[in-house]
Design an enzyme around this catalytic site. Sequence first.
Site, PDB file in Angstrom:
ATOM      1  N   HIS A  39      -0.598 -18.998  11.282  1.00 39.26           N
ATOM      2  CA  HIS A  39      -1.836 -18.461  10.684  1.00 39.26           C
ATOM      3  C   HIS A  39      -2.262 -19.251   9.441  1.00 39.26           C
ATOM      4  CE1 HIS A  39      -4.318 -14.583   9.659  1.00 39.26           C
ATOM      5  NE2 HIS A  39      -5.064 -15.613  10.036  1.00 39.26           N
ATOM      6  N   GLU A  48       6.440 -12.773  21.887  1.00 39.99           N
ATOM      7  CA  GLU A  48       6.293 -13.232  23.271  1.00 39.99           C
ATOM      8  C   GLU A  48       5.847 -14.687  23.331  1.00 39.99           C
ATOM      9  OE1 GLU A  48       4.677 -10.347  26.398  1.00 39.99           O
ATOM     10  OE2 GLU A  48       3.868  -9.534  24.529  1.00 39.99           O
ATOM     11  N   ARG A  99      -8.344 -15.030  16.673  1.00 39.97           N
ATOM     12  CA  ARG A  99      -7.605 -13.804  16.391  1.00 39.97           C
ATOM     13  C   ARG A  99      -6.529 -13.587  17.442  1.00 39.97           C
ATOM     14  NH1 ARG A  99      -7.717 -13.484  11.965  1.00 39.97           N
ATOM     15  NH2 ARG A  99      -8.883 -12.191  10.531  1.00 39.97           N
TER      16      ARG A  99
END
Length: 389
Positions: A272, A260, A231
């Site tokens: 993902h 970032e 996650r």
Amino acid sequence: MFKIQTLNKIDPIGLKNFPLDNYEIASEFSTPDAIVVRSQKMHDLELPSSLKAIARAGAGVNNIPIEKCTDKGIVVFNTPGANAHAVKELTIAGLLLASRDIAASIEWAKTLIGKGDEVPALVEAGKKNFGGQEIRGKTLAVIGLGAIGVLVANAAQALGMNVLGYDPFISVKHAWKLSRNVKQAEGMESLLANADYVTLQIPLSAETKGFINKDKFKMMKDGVRLMNFARGGLVNNEDLKVAIESGKVARYVTDFPDEEVLKMDKVISIPHLGASTAESETNCAVMAVDQVREYLENGNIVNSVNFPSAEMERNGGVRIIIANKNVPNMVSQISSTLASEGMNISNMLNRNKAEIAYNIIDIDRKETDPVITEKLAAIEGVIMVRVIQ
């Protein structure tokens, strides 16, 4: 007729498990009985009073307002393990990407387009810039030994790695599936101090947010390779940047990039893809649908994140399910209320989870008067009452 609302596209093979003679499925309902969702954020959605259950076709439930659902007596399900093999495979790919500079070498090879007959020589001359190391014989630390963590640990061990596992809350079911060659770490410091690779397989919560931070990096070897296919939010980005710049982290591979992270050097960002396989989406949908059906039709709960697990065989009569605050004297009040209406309890199950208690009660009747629902709901501390004929 139960109304099932779908948010996002849900695999049609799973939705076929809702029998059409008793279920209506659509993406828009004003009064749904249940919602099946993947990643759509539900925190700002109004939850109608008709809503009894939400099933997340996946493991993470960050997109669902759990506390609000609990207060309203809405059972929230997830599908742990349904996408485990897909995430395991991508994590193993992450191990290899972290070890060999495969991603950068592929991009470099594309720059040779147009060089014609020079390409073979240029390849031989340039390959030295993309060296790496083998994973065989290296030590992998697996943090979290749930369905995915166990599969990753076993697969890495089969590939010749020394595997250390850490999970103070490992279940008996998962412990049985763990290879006996996977060693249990005594604590976090010894785990990280001995690891050449670290993979995170834990859920994101208030307790685990920023789990990998400057303190954990201090425990690690220089040149460690870190993987996060669990996650986003588990790794503190500011501390990660410092660790990369200092050489503490040689490579970071993640399936949860953000602005970032995308700007950092020595980071391989994957968009993902962990559960993005046809098989995984089907498995998640099938599990989610089956859990919703079992709850709506029988009141049984399997894989809920906010309610206790509770399963009881039907006796052929009326079934009453009641959710209440987990405080003393509730069962007595419920039993007394049923007795006052001349109802005999043939079987009863009471389970609790944190502040919530859940009751399944079978009555020796084929039907009940609607007034009993009102009387049970009026008991102080009762959150939800439902009668299943």
